[in-house]
Motif scaffolding. Sequence first.
Motif, mmCIF file in Angstrom:
data_model
loop_
_atom_site.group_PDB
_atom_site.id
_atom_site.type_symbol
_atom_site.label_atom_id
_atom_site.label_comp_id
_atom_site.label_asym_id
_atom_site.label_seq_id
_atom_site.Cartn_x
_atom_site.Cartn_y
_atom_site.Cartn_z
ATOM 1 N N LYS A 273 0.861 -1.154 -0.118
ATOM 2 C CA LYS A 273 0.036 0.020 0.099
ATOM 3 C C LYS A 273 0.827 1.319 -0.130
ATOM 4 C CE LYS A 273 -3.618 -2.195 3.024
ATOM 5 N NZ LYS A 273 -4.396 -2.100 4.194
ATOM 6 N N GLU A 274 0.523 2.159 -0.964
ATOM 7 C CA GLU A 274 1.308 3.418 -0.883
ATOM 8 C C GLU A 274 0.126 4.652 -0.880
ATOM 9 O OE1 GLU A 274 5.048 5.590 -2.750
ATOM 10 O OE2 GLU A 274 4.159 3.858 -3.833
ATOM 11 N N SER A 275 0.386 5.569 -0.027
ATOM 12 C CA SER A 275 -0.767 6.531 0.037
ATOM 13 C C SER A 275 -0.194 7.926 0.112
ATOM 14 C CB SER A 275 -1.731 6.481 1.000
ATOM 15 O OG SER A 275 -2.640 7.379 1.031
ATOM 16 N N TRP A 276 -0.472 9.190 -0.226
ATOM 17 C CA TRP A 276 -0.206 10.588 0.001
ATOM 18 C C TRP A 276 -1.403 11.057 0.361
ATOM 19 C CZ3 TRP A 276 4.563 12.613 -0.471
ATOM 20 C CH2 TRP A 276 5.472 12.040 -0.968
ATOM 21 N N GLY A 277 -1.032 11.957 1.377
ATOM 22 C CA GLY A 277 -2.221 12.789 2.011
ATOM 23 C C GLY A 277 -2.594 12.071 3.520
ATOM 24 N N ALA A 278 -3.869 12.076 3.721
ATOM 25 C CA ALA A 278 -4.381 11.494 5.104
ATOM 26 C C ALA A 278 -4.774 9.927 4.823
ATOM 27 C CB ALA A 278 -5.448 12.086 5.738
ATOM 28 N N TYR A 279 -4.229 8.972 5.534
ATOM 29 C CA TYR A 279 -4.435 7.809 5.453
ATOM 30 C C TYR A 279 -4.968 6.974 6.849
ATOM 31 C CZ TYR A 279 -3.949 2.871 4.639
ATOM 32 O OH TYR A 279 -4.129 1.295 4.235
ATOM 33 N N LEU A 280 -6.286 6.487 6.739
ATOM 34 C CA LEU A 280 -6.711 5.906 8.079
ATOM 35 C C LEU A 280 -6.601 4.414 7.923
ATOM 36 C CD1 LEU A 280 -8.043 6.191 10.932
ATOM 37 C CD2 LEU A 280 -10.095 6.250 9.678
ATOM 38 N N SER A 281 -5.856 3.852 8.784
ATOM 39 C CA SER A 281 -5.849 2.358 8.861
ATOM 40 C C SER A 281 -6.398 1.665 9.979
ATOM 41 C CB SER A 281 -4.415 1.652 9.058
ATOM 42 O OG SER A 281 -4.357 0.374 8.742
ATOM 43 N N ASP B 63 -1.069 -2.331 12.042
ATOM 44 C CA ASP B 63 -0.861 -1.093 11.881
ATOM 45 C C ASP B 63 -1.708 0.084 11.935
ATOM 46 O OD1 ASP B 63 -2.272 -1.448 9.397
ATOM 47 O OD2 ASP B 63 -0.727 -0.786 8.091
ATOM 48 N N ALA B 64 -2.944 0.120 12.857
ATOM 49 C CA ALA B 64 -3.855 0.803 12.871
ATOM 50 C C ALA B 64 -3.460 2.110 13.370
ATOM 51 C CB ALA B 64 -4.870 0.680 14.084
ATOM 52 N N GLY B 65 -4.057 3.489 12.781
ATOM 53 C CA GLY B 65 -3.649 4.584 12.877
ATOM 54 C C GLY B 65 -4.194 5.677 11.888
ATOM 55 N N LEU B 66 -3.503 6.790 12.329
ATOM 56 C CA LEU B 66 -4.069 8.028 11.370
ATOM 57 C C LEU B 66 -2.728 8.390 10.903
ATOM 58 C CD1 LEU B 66 -6.020 9.842 9.692
ATOM 59 C CD2 LEU B 66 -6.253 11.071 11.768
ATOM 60 N N MET B 67 -2.532 8.888 9.713
ATOM 61 C CA MET B 67 -1.315 9.522 9.318
ATOM 62 C C MET B 67 -1.557 10.725 8.344
ATOM 63 S SD MET B 67 1.182 8.104 6.527
ATOM 64 C CE MET B 67 2.191 9.432 7.076
ATOM 65 N N PHE B 68 -0.964 11.745 8.171
ATOM 66 C CA PHE B 68 -0.951 12.794 7.360
ATOM 67 C C PHE B 68 0.592 12.868 6.522
ATOM 68 C CE2 PHE B 68 -3.965 13.807 10.802
ATOM 69 C CZ PHE B 68 -5.122 14.059 9.934
ATOM 70 N N GLY B 69 0.617 12.573 5.396
ATOM 71 C CA GLY B 69 1.945 12.917 4.596
ATOM 72 C C GLY B 69 1.968 11.465 3.785
ATOM 73 N N HIS B 70 3.128 10.840 3.747
ATOM 74 C CA HIS B 70 3.243 9.832 2.785
ATOM 75 C C HIS B 70 3.423 8.474 3.554
ATOM 76 C CE1 HIS B 70 6.063 6.975 0.335
ATOM 77 N NE2 HIS B 70 5.174 7.409 -0.698
ATOM 78 N N MET B 71 2.769 7.623 3.059
ATOM 79 C CA MET B 71 2.889 6.152 3.657
ATOM 80 C C MET B 71 3.260 5.146 2.788
ATOM 81 S SD MET B 71 0.804 3.194 3.944
ATOM 82 C CE MET B 71 -0.646 3.768 3.250
ATOM 83 N N LYS B 72 3.963 4.280 3.261
ATOM 84 C CA LYS B 72 4.158 2.913 2.383
ATOM 85 C C LYS B 72 4.410 1.524 3.127
ATOM 86 C CE LYS B 72 6.726 0.862 -1.288
ATOM 87 N NZ LYS B 72 6.823 0.930 -2.639
ATOM 88 N N ARG B 73 3.481 0.749 3.094
ATOM 89 C CA ARG B 73 3.582 -0.444 3.658
ATOM 90 C C ARG B 73 3.480 -1.731 3.057
ATOM 91 N NH1 ARG B 73 -1.013 2.286 7.818
ATOM 92 N NH2 ARG B 73 0.568 3.680 8.825
ATOM 93 N N ILE B 74 4.081 -2.802 3.584
ATOM 94 C CA ILE B 74 4.079 -3.979 3.066
ATOM 95 C C ILE B 74 3.797 -5.096 3.777
ATOM 96 C CG2 ILE B 74 5.511 -5.764 1.916
ATOM 97 C CD1 ILE B 74 7.228 -3.730 0.543
ATOM 98 N N LEU B 75 2.578 -5.770 3.818
ATOM 99 C CA LEU B 75 2.002 -6.683 4.882
ATOM 100 C C LEU B 75 1.960 -8.082 4.090
ATOM 101 C CD1 LEU B 75 -1.072 -4.546 5.483
ATOM 102 C CD2 LEU B 75 0.704 -4.891 7.027
ATOM 103 N N LEU B 76 2.636 -9.280 4.895
ATOM 104 C CA LEU B 76 2.691 -10.495 4.332
ATOM 105 C C LEU B 76 1.893 -11.255 5.385
ATOM 106 C CD1 LEU B 76 6.441 -10.773 4.167
ATOM 107 C CD2 LEU B 76 5.099 -10.466 2.347
ATOM 108 N N TYR B 77 1.068 -12.123 4.461
ATOM 109 C CA TYR B 77 0.017 -12.928 5.160
ATOM 110 C C TYR B 77 0.286 -14.556 4.673
ATOM 111 C CZ TYR B 77 -2.714 -8.888 6.106
ATOM 112 O OH TYR B 77 -3.007 -7.610 6.450
#
Length: 184
Positions: A56-64, A69-83
């Motif tokens: 996942k990659e997002s710019w701006g506000a991201y709510l998970s 990785d629950a939380g709220l962030m403002f800016g740039h986010m990049k996440r890799i999740l393995l299942y």
Amino acid sequence: MFTLSVKTYSYLHYHSVARLVFLTIYVFLLSGCAIDNFGLVKVQHFENETVHMISKESWGAYLSTNNADAGLMFGHMKRILLYPKNLSPSELRLDNLLTTVQQDQFIETENDNLDAFITRSPIAWITNNQGLIFNTNQFRLGITLGLESHDAIRLPRDFEGVFVFKYSLNGKVQAYFYRQLPPD
């Protein structure tokens, strides 16, 4: 004779906090927002023989709302999740484990049912954030301003098997998951 009257709004000049709040709201509205897999977020699904990988990659506000990785962030986010995949251990062989890991590359797939991963806990994840981050998950609680990099592996307590995980600086991920069932 005409005179031009200019009325200044001096209350904004003296209240830098009000200007900062206005600017923050303005940037937030222009940059967009995302919630989990919906909104202005790029979500990709990859898989190999034993593992699903969600990027996942997002710019701006991201709510998970994901457990890891629950939380709220403002800016740039990049996440890799393995299942892990739900495979029968009889389908996997340990005699050629190392060569399998080197050859078992992730392949991008189309998967419309990514919501099923939100309720599951990943076994490993990589998080790189820049901006204002409010962490509210079971592993981290607090506020971060700036850069945040977080890598984690969390296997079940009763895990008996092999988990190989490799992440390089160029973004290449390799993972192999083998879980041995307890004896009957």
